[in-house]
Design a protein around this motif. Sequence first.
Motif, short mmCIF file in Angstrom:
data_model
loop_
_atom_site.label_atom_id
_atom_site.label_comp_id
_atom_site.label_asym_id
_atom_site.label_seq_id
_atom_site.Cartn_x
_atom_site.Cartn_y
_atom_site.Cartn_z
N VAL A 60 0.85 -1.19 0.00
CA VAL A 60 0.00 0.00 0.00
C VAL A 60 0.89 1.24 0.00
O VAL A 60 1.80 1.36 0.83
CB VAL A 60 -0.92 0.02 1.23
CG1 VAL A 60 -1.79 1.27 1.23
CG2 VAL A 60 -1.80 -1.24 1.27
N SER A 61 0.65 2.14 -0.94
CA SER A 61 1.34 3.43 -0.95
C SER A 61 0.46 4.44 -0.23
O SER A 61 -0.74 4.55 -0.53
CB SER A 61 1.60 3.90 -2.38
OG SER A 61 2.48 3.02 -3.05
N PRO A 108 -0.66 -0.78 -12.38
CA PRO A 108 -0.03 -0.51 -11.08
C PRO A 108 -0.75 0.60 -10.33
O PRO A 108 -1.34 1.50 -10.93
CB PRO A 108 1.40 -0.09 -11.46
CG PRO A 108 1.58 -0.53 -12.87
CD PRO A 108 0.23 -0.49 -13.50
N ARG A 109 -0.67 0.56 -9.02
CA ARG A 109 -1.27 1.62 -8.20
C ARG A 109 -0.59 2.96 -8.46
O ARG A 109 -1.17 4.02 -8.22
CB ARG A 109 -1.18 1.26 -6.72
CG ARG A 109 0.23 1.18 -6.14
CD ARG A 109 0.22 0.55 -4.75
NE ARG A 109 1.52 0.59 -4.08
CZ ARG A 109 2.50 -0.27 -4.29
NH1 ARG A 109 2.35 -1.25 -5.19
NH2 ARG A 109 3.64 -0.16 -3.62
N ALA A 110 0.63 2.94 -8.99
CA ALA A 110 1.35 4.18 -9.29
C ALA A 110 0.61 5.05 -10.29
O ALA A 110 0.81 6.27 -10.31
CB ALA A 110 2.75 3.87 -9.81
N VAL A 149 -4.06 9.40 1.89
CA VAL A 149 -4.48 8.64 0.71
C VAL A 149 -3.75 7.32 0.69
O VAL A 149 -2.52 7.28 0.77
CB VAL A 149 -4.18 9.42 -0.59
CG1 VAL A 149 -4.71 8.65 -1.80
CG2 VAL A 149 -4.77 10.83 -0.54
N ALA A 150 -4.48 6.22 0.60
CA ALA A 150 -3.89 4.89 0.57
C ALA A 150 -4.24 4.20 -0.74
O ALA A 150 -5.41 3.88 -0.99
CB ALA A 150 -4.40 4.05 1.75
N ALA A 151 -3.24 4.00 -1.61
CA ALA A 151 -3.45 3.31 -2.88
C ALA A 151 -3.05 1.85 -2.69
O ALA A 151 -1.92 1.55 -2.30
CB ALA A 151 -2.63 3.95 -3.99
N ILE A 152 -3.98 0.94 -2.98
CA ILE A 152 -3.76 -0.47 -2.72
C ILE A 152 -3.18 -1.16 -3.96
O ILE A 152 -3.75 -1.06 -5.06
CB ILE A 152 -5.07 -1.17 -2.32
CG1 ILE A 152 -5.67 -0.49 -1.08
CG2 ILE A 152 -4.84 -2.65 -2.05
CD1 ILE A 152 -7.03 -1.05 -0.69
#
Length: 379
Positions: free
Chosen positions: A76-77, A149-151, A167-170
């Motif tokens: 998670v980013s 990708p979550r990127a 903000v949490a990108a899974i």
Amino acid sequence: MRRTLLAACAALAATLTVSAPAAAARAEAPSPPPRAAAPELPAPTGKHPVGMAAVHLKDADRADPWVPGQRRELMVSVWYPAAKPSGTRAPYMTADESRTYLGGAEDLPPEVPKEVLSTVVTHATVRAAPVRARGGLPLVVLSPGFGMPRATLTGLAEELASRGYAVAAIGHNYEADGISFPDGPPTTCVACAHRDYLKVGAVRAADVSFVLDELTGERPAWRGGPRLDSGRVAMVGHSAGGFSTVPAMLRDARVRAAVDMDGNFHFPNDTPLDRPLLMLGRPSHVPGGPDPTWDETWTECTGWKRWLTVDDTEHTSFTDLAPLGKRLGLPQQRLDGDRADAVTRAYVTAFVDTHLRGRNAPLLTGPSARFPEVRFHRP
């Protein structure tokens, strides 16, 4: 989606590499031309500097749905408003992730470096001290498109973080190529061979609940991060991440509101949804259009709802590929890439401001002279 991204990468690689004949000519030239700069994401417009951290989560209670014999793991980013930036810029994607994502591309020229996506310039820094927020920061969970990708949602994440959101990108494991973990090589998109979208929606809903447990519990897995407010959570997704917002809300009451960015819905359409939903898509997603799932979902939404389309956009226009494509000379849509990015940021921000902070957002009440390409639909 994958082919479009690979084409953009090939163009980027051409600006960053020099062939042997070109190198020889350069050696004979008295003053070589300057090397092209790496593409940069549009800068966030909020008042806060942005910090970023990568969090590795393991769900000991859940088997991985795509690979038998494994437990579910996620990367998670997390972006957040920082008190001040650190001296280290956050990467867009690691070199290992880029190599894995581009490694299976048969149409990619052999001279293109597989780590090319790691050259994209971001505006967040790692190990930046977070701001202190009384009661905790509102949280927006991001879910990327299938195989992506979550990127690819980094620009939106940085925008929201600069405006005071966590903000949490899974990184939904085995649903994209190139998710790297601290203790092993990057994984690949096992789910891409199945394309079971009902299962994808259910898996992602479970992933969201697990991430909320881990980030907002009494002992948060993200050590050193700011306090998060579990009572103010929204979910925003693109494509598969967009249609996964509905099963996530039906599963978990903590997800108070959601945005679907150009995702065809895949879930049983006989379950009413009484929480806010923004449907934001390309022109083909109009009432009575080729995708009936938007009409069906609209009728099941009994709470606050908006149905918007953006003229001259395509499926990837709501991701970083819009501005990056412009910089690479490979536009993803007729609408200017920076303009498409600005539209996405503006309407998503207005939505979360309305439903997580109770702010008045005139942008969501009807057509705006600021964004004439955005059309409101009220079937």
